[in-house]
Each structure stands twice: as structure tokens, then as C-alpha cells.
Scaffold this motif. Sequence first.
Motif, short mmCIF file in Angstrom:
data_model
loop_
_atom_site.label_atom_id
_atom_site.label_comp_id
_atom_site.label_asym_id
_atom_site.label_seq_id
_atom_site.Cartn_x
_atom_site.Cartn_y
_atom_site.Cartn_z
N LEU A 165 0.91 -1.23 0.07
CA LEU A 165 -0.02 -0.17 0.11
C LEU A 165 0.97 1.27 0.07
N PHE A 166 0.66 2.26 -0.83
CA PHE A 166 1.09 3.40 -1.05
C PHE A 166 0.34 4.57 -0.72
N ARG A 167 0.92 5.38 0.37
CA ARG A 167 0.19 6.45 0.72
C ARG A 167 1.01 7.55 0.55
N VAL A 168 0.39 8.92 -0.03
CA VAL A 168 1.00 10.13 -0.17
C VAL A 168 0.32 11.12 0.77
N TYR A 169 1.24 11.92 1.35
CA TYR A 169 0.82 12.93 2.32
C TYR A 169 1.34 14.31 2.00
N ASP A 170 0.85 15.44 2.40
CA ASP A 170 1.18 16.82 2.22
C ASP A 170 1.71 17.03 3.74
N VAL A 171 2.95 17.24 3.98
CA VAL A 171 3.51 17.69 5.22
C VAL A 171 3.48 19.08 5.42
N ASP A 172 2.91 19.29 6.60
CA ASP A 172 2.49 20.77 7.03
C ASP A 172 3.75 21.51 7.11
N THR A 173 3.89 22.79 6.80
CA THR A 173 5.05 23.49 6.92
C THR A 173 5.85 23.58 8.19
N LYS A 174 5.00 23.49 9.37
CA LYS A 174 5.37 23.54 10.89
C LYS A 174 6.16 22.35 11.12
N TYR A 175 6.07 21.28 10.43
CA TYR A 175 6.79 20.04 10.73
C TYR A 175 8.07 19.92 9.73
N HIS A 176 8.37 20.78 9.03
CA HIS A 176 9.46 20.75 7.90
C HIS A 176 10.89 20.71 8.65
N ASN A 177 11.12 20.84 9.86
CA ASN A 177 12.52 20.52 10.44
C ASN A 177 12.42 19.29 11.38
N ILE A 178 11.47 18.48 11.32
CA ILE A 178 11.40 17.19 11.93
C ILE A 178 11.64 15.97 11.20
N PRO A 179 12.61 15.09 11.63
CA PRO A 179 13.10 14.07 10.63
C PRO A 179 11.78 13.49 10.37
N VAL A 180 11.78 12.59 8.93
CA VAL A 180 10.52 12.15 8.42
C VAL A 180 10.15 11.03 9.21
N LYS A 181 11.21 10.21 9.86
CA LYS A 181 10.95 8.95 10.57
C LYS A 181 10.20 9.41 11.88
N MET A 182 9.92 10.57 12.44
CA MET A 182 9.38 11.00 13.59
C MET A 182 8.09 11.82 13.40
N LEU A 183 7.90 11.83 11.91
CA LEU A 183 6.37 12.58 11.64
C LEU A 183 5.38 11.92 11.97
N LYS A 184 4.13 12.47 12.76
CA LYS A 184 3.34 11.72 13.03
C LYS A 184 2.02 11.71 11.88
N LEU A 185 1.75 10.71 11.10
CA LEU A 185 1.11 10.96 9.76
C LEU A 185 -0.35 11.52 10.21
N GLU A 186 -1.02 11.20 11.30
CA GLU A 186 -2.19 11.85 11.45
C GLU A 186 -2.34 13.38 11.44
N ASP A 187 -1.19 14.04 11.69
CA ASP A 187 -0.96 15.56 11.72
C ASP A 187 -0.68 16.00 10.25
N GLN A 188 -0.45 15.13 9.27
CA GLN A 188 -0.48 15.58 7.73
C GLN A 188 -1.76 15.43 7.00
N ASP A 189 -1.79 16.07 6.08
CA ASP A 189 -2.81 15.95 4.99
C ASP A 189 -2.76 14.86 4.22
N PHE A 190 -3.76 13.99 3.79
CA PHE A 190 -3.96 13.05 3.11
C PHE A 190 -4.02 13.45 1.70
N LEU A 191 -3.07 12.93 0.59
CA LEU A 191 -3.18 13.42 -0.74
C LEU A 191 -3.78 12.27 -1.58
#
Length: 639
Positions: A165-191
Motif C-alpha cells: 500500500l502506498f500513501r502520499v501525504y502533504d507535510v505541513d510547513t510547521k513540521y519541516h524541521n522534523i526528521p521524516v521518521k518522527m512525523l506523525k502521519l495523523e498530523d499531515q494532510d492525506f493526498l
Amino acid sequence: MAVGGGDADGWVCMMVAAGACWWWLSVVVAVNCETKRKMNTTPKGCETKRKRRGGKQAVGGAHLRPTSAADHHNVSGQNDAVDFFFKSRGLHALFTQIELSLSASKLRDLDIASKSDPMAVVYAKKRDGRLDEIGRTEVIMNNLNPAWIGKISIAFQFEIVQPLLFRVYDVDTKYHNIPVKMLKLEDQDFLGEASCVLSEIVTKQNRTLTLKLHNNYGLRVSRNFGILSVHAEETVASKSAVEIAFRCSYLQNVDLFSKSDPFLRISRIVESGNSVPIYKTEVINNNLNPIWRPITLSMQQFVSKENPLIIECFDFNTSGNHVLMGFSISVISKIQKSVGDLEKLHQERTGATFMLPSTQRGHDKVLKSQLFVEKFVEQEQYSFLDYISSGFELNFMVAVDFTASNGNPRNPNSLHYIDPSGRLNSYQQAITEIGEVIQFYDSDRRFPAWGFGGKTFDGTVSHCFNLNGRAGSFEVDGVEGIMAAYASALNNVSLAGPTLFGQVINTAARIAGQSLSYDRSKYFVLLIITDGVLTDLQETKDALVRASDLPLSILIVGVGGADFTQMEILDADNGRRLESSTDRVATRDIVQFVPMREVHSGQISVVQALLEELPGQFLTYMRCRDIKPLNVQMAQTCA
């Protein structure tokens, strides 16, 4: 955190990639020669993490590795330890290691003032419906047609159906300085999302599968969510790599109020004729004659010295519309180069002339701009297992926080409370889980153990005392010895403060430094467990910068509910290298931090979170100092 068979720096960064409206320069073999110009290159040594500043850092090369929130328990990926077990017995693995390259087009734009910042996440679907995350790409800023550089590694098994399964997210600007491995997907916009089985990809003639993205309710509505392309390539089992340093001269200036901000992107041509990006250099600000840091490309990325590559030069714009130096085009032709061609440019001290592609075939414009290869060195990239299996060791050390903020050890609410039922507190849990992994890489299993911030038997507060209470020896036997010394110290040491790391780090660094005079096959790992806010932040930074030159990594576990913002500063996952009070920059990242509350909430495993960067830090140190596995050293000595 290191990727793609190289060391890691850790980690996968945000980057900026080419969009539909990018203009580009293509390289053609040198027409003109130029006398070699002197360049002020970075002294030979360690490559450090790039600063994550809106996509200006480098991405890819032998330092990139797939990032996964489930790397250490992922049954879909290769297990180096299991693979090593079979190979040591002359047996072959029952799988083929595959790398997936992802790109997308016509993604939805969910941002108001700019374009979406997409990231892709790949999952393996299990029979019971569970989704196991395999890996994540980097984030690409302001781009609806991303071509991600980060690869997703997966083991292809012929006899098993492997749904993906492949999912694509739009990462919010306020999370741009967080390593991707630490991003909480529920905080991002689903594309959008798409699914297939792995065999659908590898059985395609060009090993590329195109999928339509849809919503995550399984409904194929008429709304266009965009297209996802997945390309599969078999991993090349080779240790060969090349280190290359590029520079350019006389680039076009396309900025109105300053000079251009150039960067290079390198892509490999695959069998279908399409290109797969494998590296992007850092951005050099306001410079028409840029000199980029040396890069390392593994054979896994360039395949062979004859395989064609594309080298493109862009001017960076924060909007994501990176432009060629001065001209607009709609149809683009590409000039192919190879690693062999780059080696020839270096040998002949010639430059490759940039061509501006034209909409009319045969009318490409020859520019004054040129690309030069200032350095070209072929090298072997040994793996973590190459070193460990040849006799290298990881020596474990631990330091425990005895400051008063932990609470009275006799109180059940204390972080130091020893539960009579045998339930481990956070300190015991960290010692046990980390120690049980690392102890197998230490032959004598005698571990230095200290405490800090406590009032010892003589009534003075010490910021580095022997946990076993002995004046002449700080070593204990095994993980059990650490646990026993810790329990004993709680009865003999009064909790005090403040929280200071400097003395403990300096003591560990002194041991690591002394080892260099008699044994370069030892690498030291210091585990610090703490509950509080640092009082000596700058002194700690100074100690870490000095220690970055030594065979030492530092793992920090934060227990309790304190604000651990300072610890995040020490962990260079934010892309900013530590600087000392004398403005000296750390040679490499040696710190990994994890708050125990995230472990308790089930978000991550303490072992996974702390140890995932350790092999990369180990490899960075060894490679920067040209230290080879012991069997290789012996073979070279005999020769």
C-alpha cells in the motif's frame, strides 16, 4: 543517520526536486579545456549532516538510507543478521533484495499560498489486515510532480504474495524541521493512496508500474487524486563506490537582486530510458562559480561505470520553481554522462560544457558555463557487519541521573522506585534493553557504570561517580552487574543536583581516546539516562564537539515528563551541527535521543529508536579515518 548501503547520517532529509516548470542545464562532454584552478575544498575528513533549511541540504548518494518506523521488526525487509548467519554457512538467502523508486504527477494542491509538500509512505499488507510500515521517502517542497530520491528497500519472495500500500501525504510547513521518521502521519494532510502486489511491479518489462491514486475509503470516485509510478530494481551486491567533487564556472545569473543559488541533481538512466534521481547536492548561495562538498556514490546507485547518468544544474527557489540560469523552455532534451566519463574529465583536467536544450531539435545552445570534476577516487564501502565479523567491538558504558527531581526512590511515584513485583522502572528498562543488545558485541562484557548529580558517602555532590561505590574501579560485570550496582547506589547515594552531563561525557571520551593508542578496533557507546533539564548545556555541547573526533556514540534516554527540548538540540537530527563555545563545529553527529514517554505510549521501541543510527555513526567514524576491517588490514599487510 546513513542509506543505500552507506553510513547514515541518519536519517532521510527534506529536499527540493524538479517540478513540471523547472528549467535545467544538461552536461555534454567537454569541448573546452581549462587549466585546473585551485579550489579551497573541505579538509579530508568526516562529512557531516547537512543543515535542513527549506530543502537546501544534499540528499542521496551512499549516505542515504531508507527510513522506516518499523525497520527493526519489518519482516518484509532484509535482516542483515539472518543473512549473515546463512552466508557464513555457505547458504543463499531465499529472497531477492529490491529497491523501489517512487514518483508522482498531478497531485492535489492542498496549500493556499504555495504547493503541496509531498512525502510517500509504503506499507506491507498482512493477511490479518495489519499494515506494517516499510519505509518513507523524503519530503519534497512545493511540488505536485515529485520524483523522490529516497529509496524503499524490500525483500522480494517469489513464493509469497506481497501486497503493498502506498500513501502520499502533504507535510505541513510547521513540521519541516522534523526528521521524516518522527512525523506523525495523523498530523499531515492525506493526498491519496494506491495498492498493488510486488510481483506486479517486477514482472513489468520495464519494472515500472503506474497506479492511480484514490481516497483512503477504497472508493474509486471520479475525482482526480493524481498518478503514482513505482520502479523496482534489484540491489547490486557490491562494495565499490566513488567519491567525486564537482565545481562549476561561469554559471548564468538568473536572480534579480543577488546571484544564483545553484545545486546539482544526478539521475541514472534505467532500461526503459527513463531516469531515476540518485543524488542532489547542497545549495550554494549567491555563487556563479560554486564548489560543492565531495559526494559518495555507491555502485548500487550508479550500477556500472558505463551506465549513463544525467547531471542537471538548477537555481534554487523556495517556491519549488527552480530555474535554469536565464532561459525558459517547454521541451527538454537530455545529454547522458557516465561515471567513466566523469573519471576521464578528472584525468584530463577538462570541463564539460553546459548545453541549454532547445524546443527545436539540433538547436541546443552552447553556454559558457562548465562543470569540472576536481576529485575522483574509487573506494570500497565496507558494511557494519564487515567490521563486526572481523573482530571490531562495541564497548558499552552507562551513566544514571541521581538528581532530586527523580523523586524519593522509596516513593512508588519516583522514577527510581524499585517495584517489589519485579516490574522495571524506566531506568532499569533502558539499561536492560539497550545493554542486552550491545553486550553481544563486547568480548569481556565488563562495562563502565557511573552516576551523576548525587551526594555520595562523603557528603559531596558528584557529577561522575562510580555506580558500584568502589573508588578504584568503575567497571561491573555484564548487564546484571549494572542493575545490581544501580539498585545498591539507590540505597547509598542521596539524590541532589543539578543535572550536568559534561563530566560524564568527558570521562567516556577520555577512555575512548586512550584506546586509540593501543587498539583501533574498539568503538564506545555511552548510554545516559536522565529526567531533567540540563544546567550545563554549553559545556555539554563543548564536550560533544570534542568527542565527535573519537570512536564514541552517545545514547540519551529521557524519563519522566520533563521538557526535553535541550536534548533535541544535542541530537543533530534537526540538521544543525553542534557548535562549541569557540565556534568549532562537530565533525559528525554522535548523539541519539529518545523520550521514554514515547516508548511507553507504544509509538516506538527504545531499542529501535536508540540503536537505528548507531551503525551509521560507527561507519562514518571508520570511513572518515580510512580504518578498514581487521581481515582487510591483515591482507594488505601481508601483500
